[in-house]
Design a protein around this motif. Sequence first.
Motif, PDB file in Angstrom:
ATOM      1  N   ASP A  37      35.926  -1.562 -21.000  1.00 41.89           N
ATOM      2  CA  ASP A  37      36.219  -0.691 -19.860  1.00 41.89           C
ATOM      3  C   ASP A  37      34.981   0.069 -19.396  1.00 41.89           C
ATOM      4  O   ASP A  37      34.816   0.324 -18.202  1.00 41.89           O
ATOM      5  CB  ASP A  37      37.335   0.299 -20.195  1.00 41.89           C
ATOM      6  CG  ASP A  37      38.700  -0.356 -20.186  1.00 41.89           C
ATOM      7  OD1 ASP A  37      38.854  -1.408 -19.528  1.00 41.89           O
ATOM      8  OD2 ASP A  37      39.621   0.193 -20.829  1.00 41.89           O
ATOM      9  N   PHE A  38      34.105   0.417 -20.341  1.00 39.69           N
ATOM     10  CA  PHE A  38      32.876   1.109 -19.971  1.00 39.69           C
ATOM     11  C   PHE A  38      31.973   0.180 -19.159  1.00 39.69           C
ATOM     12  O   PHE A  38      31.369   0.597 -18.162  1.00 39.69           O
ATOM     13  CB  PHE A  38      32.133   1.615 -21.220  1.00 39.69           C
ATOM     14  CG  PHE A  38      30.899   2.404 -20.893  1.00 39.69           C
ATOM     15  CD1 PHE A  38      30.981   3.727 -20.490  1.00 39.69           C
ATOM     16  CD2 PHE A  38      29.645   1.813 -20.971  1.00 39.69           C
ATOM     17  CE1 PHE A  38      29.835   4.447 -20.168  1.00 39.69           C
ATOM     18  CE2 PHE A  38      28.498   2.520 -20.653  1.00 39.69           C
ATOM     19  CZ  PHE A  38      28.593   3.847 -20.253  1.00 39.69           C
ATOM     20  N   HIS A  91      26.755   8.508 -22.611  1.00 40.16           N
ATOM     21  CA  HIS A  91      28.104   8.265 -23.132  1.00 40.16           C
ATOM     22  C   HIS A  91      28.088   7.658 -24.537  1.00 40.16           C
ATOM     23  O   HIS A  91      29.115   7.190 -25.026  1.00 40.16           O
ATOM     24  CB  HIS A  91      28.874   7.380 -22.157  1.00 40.16           C
ATOM     25  CG  HIS A  91      29.217   8.092 -20.896  1.00 40.16           C
ATOM     26  ND1 HIS A  91      28.335   8.173 -19.827  1.00 40.16           N
ATOM     27  CD2 HIS A  91      30.311   8.802 -20.543  1.00 40.16           C
ATOM     28  CE1 HIS A  91      28.905   8.888 -18.874  1.00 40.16           C
ATOM     29  NE2 HIS A  91      30.087   9.286 -19.275  1.00 40.16           N
ATOM     30  N   GLN A  92      26.914   7.655 -25.162  1.00 34.19           N
ATOM     31  CA  GLN A  92      26.718   7.198 -26.542  1.00 34.19           C
ATOM     32  C   GLN A  92      27.145   5.749 -26.763  1.00 34.19           C
ATOM     33  O   GLN A  92      27.796   5.411 -27.749  1.00 34.19           O
ATOM     34  CB  GLN A  92      27.415   8.139 -27.516  1.00 34.19           C
ATOM     35  CG  GLN A  92      26.893   9.550 -27.427  1.00 34.19           C
ATOM     36  CD  GLN A  92      27.593  10.512 -28.364  1.00 34.19           C
ATOM     37  OE1 GLN A  92      28.655  10.239 -28.898  1.00 34.19           O
ATOM     38  NE2 GLN A  92      26.974  11.663 -28.570  1.00 34.19           N
ATOM     39  N   HIS A  93      26.743   4.889 -25.819  1.00 34.71           N
ATOM     40  CA  HIS A  93      26.992   3.454 -25.936  1.00 34.71           C
ATOM     41  C   HIS A  93      25.639   2.736 -25.938  1.00 34.71           C
ATOM     42  O   HIS A  93      24.718   3.143 -25.224  1.00 34.71           O
ATOM     43  CB  HIS A  93      27.846   2.935 -24.791  1.00 34.71           C
ATOM     44  CG  HIS A  93      29.226   3.498 -24.782  1.00 34.71           C
ATOM     45  ND1 HIS A  93      30.108   3.344 -25.821  1.00 34.71           N
ATOM     46  CD2 HIS A  93      29.881   4.231 -23.845  1.00 34.71           C
ATOM     47  CE1 HIS A  93      31.250   3.947 -25.531  1.00 34.71           C
ATOM     48  NE2 HIS A  93      31.131   4.504 -24.345  1.00 34.71           N
ATOM     49  N   PRO A  94      25.521   1.653 -26.697  1.00 35.66           N
ATOM     50  CA  PRO A  94      24.240   0.939 -26.778  1.00 35.66           C
ATOM     51  C   PRO A  94      24.035  -0.134 -25.704  1.00 35.66           C
ATOM     52  O   PRO A  94      23.182  -1.008 -25.850  1.00 35.66           O
ATOM     53  CB  PRO A  94      24.313   0.294 -28.170  1.00 35.66           C
ATOM     54  CG  PRO A  94      25.764   0.014 -28.359  1.00 35.66           C
ATOM     55  CD  PRO A  94      26.478   1.182 -27.692  1.00 35.66           C
ATOM     56  N   LEU A  95      24.772  -0.075 -24.616  1.00 43.74           N
ATOM     57  CA  LEU A  95      24.671  -1.088 -23.567  1.00 43.74           C
ATOM     58  C   LEU A  95      23.226  -1.242 -23.098  1.00 43.74           C
ATOM     59  O   LEU A  95      22.563  -0.264 -22.765  1.00 43.74           O
ATOM     60  CB  LEU A  95      25.566  -0.708 -22.384  1.00 43.74           C
ATOM     61  CG  LEU A  95      25.602  -1.699 -21.217  1.00 43.74           C
ATOM     62  CD1 LEU A  95      26.190  -3.037 -21.662  1.00 43.74           C
ATOM     63  CD2 LEU A  95      26.409  -1.113 -20.061  1.00 43.74           C
ATOM     64  N   GLN A  96      22.765  -2.486 -23.068  1.00 41.14           N
ATOM     65  CA  GLN A  96      21.397  -2.782 -22.647  1.00 41.14           C
ATOM     66  C   GLN A  96      21.417  -3.512 -21.303  1.00 41.14           C
ATOM     67  O   GLN A  96      22.300  -4.321 -21.034  1.00 41.14           O
ATOM     68  CB  GLN A  96      20.700  -3.674 -23.673  1.00 41.14           C
ATOM     69  CG  GLN A  96      20.485  -2.999 -25.009  1.00 41.14           C
ATOM     70  CD  GLN A  96      19.483  -1.865 -24.916  1.00 41.14           C
ATOM     71  OE1 GLN A  96      18.388  -2.051 -24.419  1.00 41.14           O
ATOM     72  NE2 GLN A  96      19.885  -0.705 -25.386  1.00 41.14           N
TER      73      GLN A  96
END
Length: 103
Positions: A37-38, A91-96
């Motif tokens: 969802d993010f 948002h503390q996500h590791p999305l690259q």
Amino acid sequence: MRIQHQDSPTATAQELKTALPPLFRVKLINDDFTPMDFVITVLQRFFAMNREEATRTMLKVHHEGSAIAGIYPRDIAETRSRQVAEYALTHQHPLQCVIEIDR
């Protein structure tokens, strides 16, 4: 300075082709931690995708390891990539997100 005659075209196809700046692909990279969802939210917010487009792209990232989110001139591609990285970090996500030349 080039002088043109009335019967000659303004610019040849080759001149127009070389005048255009190169384009760059902005790609999202899959990871095991960022919620789907993010990723959909990122695609809608930064790449102007509707929910259906964003869901298809997110599934491609999930199943294939990466997907193109958009194709832009270098400065816009770099800005979008940076915006995604900052938003994910916030948002503390590791999305690259990476950019590569579109050939």
